[in-house]
Write a protein that holds these residues in place. Structure first.
Motif, short mmCIF file in Angstrom:
data_model
loop_
_atom_site.label_atom_id
_atom_site.label_comp_id
_atom_site.label_asym_id
_atom_site.label_seq_id
_atom_site.Cartn_x
_atom_site.Cartn_y
_atom_site.Cartn_z
N HIS A 1 5.36 6.52 -19.01
CA HIS A 1 6.27 5.52 -19.57
C HIS A 1 6.61 4.41 -18.58
N LEU A 2 6.00 4.45 -17.40
CA LEU A 2 6.29 3.46 -16.37
C LEU A 2 5.04 2.64 -16.06
N ARG A 3 5.29 1.41 -15.60
CA ARG A 3 4.19 0.57 -15.12
C ARG A 3 3.99 0.89 -13.64
N LEU A 4 2.93 1.62 -13.31
CA LEU A 4 2.70 2.03 -11.93
C LEU A 4 1.52 1.26 -11.34
N PRO A 5 1.63 0.85 -10.09
CA PRO A 5 0.48 0.21 -9.43
C PRO A 5 -0.62 1.23 -9.18
N THR A 6 -1.86 0.80 -9.34
CA THR A 6 -2.99 1.72 -9.14
C THR A 6 -3.91 1.26 -8.02
N ALA A 7 -3.75 0.03 -7.55
CA ALA A 7 -4.61 -0.50 -6.49
C ALA A 7 -3.75 -1.09 -5.38
N THR B 1 2.97 5.90 -3.05
CA THR B 1 4.11 6.62 -3.62
C THR B 1 3.98 6.75 -5.13
N ALA B 2 3.49 5.68 -5.78
CA ALA B 2 3.29 5.72 -7.22
C ALA B 2 2.26 6.78 -7.61
N ALA B 3 1.19 6.89 -6.83
CA ALA B 3 0.17 7.89 -7.11
C ALA B 3 0.73 9.31 -6.96
N GLU B 4 1.55 9.51 -5.93
CA GLU B 4 2.17 10.82 -5.74
C GLU B 4 3.12 11.14 -6.89
N PHE B 5 3.85 10.13 -7.34
CA PHE B 5 4.77 10.32 -8.45
C PHE B 5 4.01 10.67 -9.73
N ALA B 6 2.89 9.98 -9.97
CA ALA B 6 2.10 10.24 -11.18
C ALA B 6 1.58 11.68 -11.19
N ARG B 7 1.22 12.19 -10.02
CA ARG B 7 0.74 13.57 -9.95
C ARG B 7 1.89 14.57 -10.15
N ALA B 8 3.06 14.25 -9.61
CA ALA B 8 4.19 15.18 -9.68
C ALA B 8 4.90 15.13 -11.03
N CYS B 9 4.97 13.96 -11.64
CA CYS B 9 5.73 13.79 -12.89
C CYS B 9 4.88 13.03 -13.91
N PRO B 10 3.78 13.61 -14.37
CA PRO B 10 2.88 12.87 -15.26
C PRO B 10 3.52 12.44 -16.58
N ALA B 11 4.43 13.23 -17.12
CA ALA B 11 5.06 12.89 -18.40
C ALA B 11 5.91 11.64 -18.27
N VAL B 12 6.68 11.56 -17.17
CA VAL B 12 7.53 10.38 -16.96
C VAL B 12 6.67 9.18 -16.57
N SER C 1 -1.06 -14.19 0.36
CA SER C 1 -1.64 -14.43 -0.97
C SER C 1 -2.05 -13.11 -1.63
N ASN C 2 -2.62 -12.19 -0.86
CA ASN C 2 -2.99 -10.88 -1.40
C ASN C 2 -1.76 -10.12 -1.89
N PHE C 3 -0.68 -10.21 -1.12
CA PHE C 3 0.57 -9.54 -1.52
C PHE C 3 1.11 -10.14 -2.81
N ILE C 4 1.09 -11.47 -2.91
CA ILE C 4 1.58 -12.15 -4.11
C ILE C 4 0.79 -11.72 -5.34
N GLN C 5 -0.52 -11.70 -5.21
CA GLN C 5 -1.36 -11.30 -6.35
C GLN C 5 -1.10 -9.84 -6.73
N TRP C 6 -0.87 -9.00 -5.74
CA TRP C 6 -0.55 -7.60 -6.02
C TRP C 6 0.76 -7.48 -6.79
N CYS C 7 1.78 -8.26 -6.37
CA CYS C 7 3.07 -8.23 -7.07
C CYS C 7 2.90 -8.62 -8.54
N ARG C 8 2.11 -9.64 -8.78
CA ARG C 8 1.91 -10.11 -10.15
C ARG C 8 1.10 -9.10 -10.98
N LYS C 9 -0.02 -8.65 -10.42
CA LYS C 9 -0.95 -7.83 -11.20
C LYS C 9 -0.53 -6.37 -11.28
N ASN D 1 0.82 -1.21 0.00
CA ASN D 1 0.00 0.00 0.00
C ASN D 1 0.86 1.26 0.00
N HIS D 2 2.01 1.20 0.70
CA HIS D 2 2.95 2.33 0.69
C HIS D 2 3.49 2.56 -0.72
#
Length: 237
Positions: A47-53, A33-44, A73-81, A28-29
């Motif tokens: 080009h990255l695969r960012l987690p959204t959930a 962080t990915a959401a904050e990065f997407a807001r701060a650096c939308p152009a970059v 199991s939830n963590f494993i599925q999150w890593c994959r998806k 979740n952390h």
């Protein structure tokens, strides 16, 4: 330990994570962080695969219980998806809960750290060392620098003179004193880079806390273990 303020040591590492609660909190952390990065650096970010959930978590889960397995199991599925970590670098629930394969578990955490570092999550020292060496190789091959969209935390300057002294001491054959190893020479090519064994094989050497670490190919090993496997004088002894 540093990211989440945990009292966690080498000897208690797996024990502290086996309920999956810390892993889910970490997922979740990373997502935040990915959401904050997407807001701060939308152009970059485009080009990255960012987690959204994120993941759901039972923080009160006890070791070895169904709730612990569910967390892992939830963590494993999150890593994959969400992080797109390939199966070859993944682990199974029982690998952690029942300690069946701790190595795969650690490999997964390292790969997660590499991917999360691209959008600003602080990476372990081992991953930072990998990036240092890859940047050196890019410079040697005159390749463009890798994308580093966010500034990384400052690292202490490397004591390269002390590193070379430690490598020389590590090359000494046990019981023989500080004699030059003629069967398996280790020739310094540049700072932190050596040619070994009379061949064209190059190894990169760094200090990780009190250990001398060697990188050959895609992995890390201690200098002592590397020499035990490759130095004929040590192999025979």
């Amino acid at each position: 330990k540093e990211l989440h303020g945990l009292d966690i040591q080498v000897g208690t590492f797996v024990e502290a994570l086996e309920t999956g609660a810390v892993l889910c909190s970490h997922a979740n952390h990373v997502t935040r962080t990915a959401a904050e990065f997407a807001r701060a650096c939308p152009a970059v970010a485009r080009h990255l695969r960012l987690p959204t959930a994120g993941v759901t978590c039972n923080l009160a889960a006890q070791p070895g219980t169904f709730q612990a397995r569910d967390n892992v199991s939830n963590f494993i599925q999150w890593c994959r998806k969400e992080m797109d970590i390939q199966d070859v670098l993944m682990f199974e629930t029982e690998d952690l809960v029942l300690r069946k394969n701790e190595k795969n578990f650690v490999l997964c955490l390292l790969e997660l750290a590499r991917r999360a570092a691209r959008f600003g999550v602080r990476a372990p020292t081992l991953v930072q060392m990998e990036e240092e060496i890859e940047e050196e190789l890019r410079q040697e091959m005159d390749l463009p620098p890798a994308d580093t969209p966010l500034p990384r935390p400052p690292r202490k300057p490397r004591d390269l003179h002390n590193l070379d002294q430690m490598v020389r001491r590590g090359m000494e054959i046990p019981g023989s004193g500080p004699k030059k190893n003629v069967q398996f020479p280790m020739i310094k090519i540049s700072e932190g880079k050596y040619r070994v064994g009379g061949s064209d094989t190059l190894i990169f050497v760094r200090i990780l806390r009190e250990h001398i670490m060697v990188r050959v190919g895609g992995g890390w090993d201690t200098l002592e273990h590397y020499l035990d496997k490759h130095d004929p004088c040590r192999c025979t002894s």
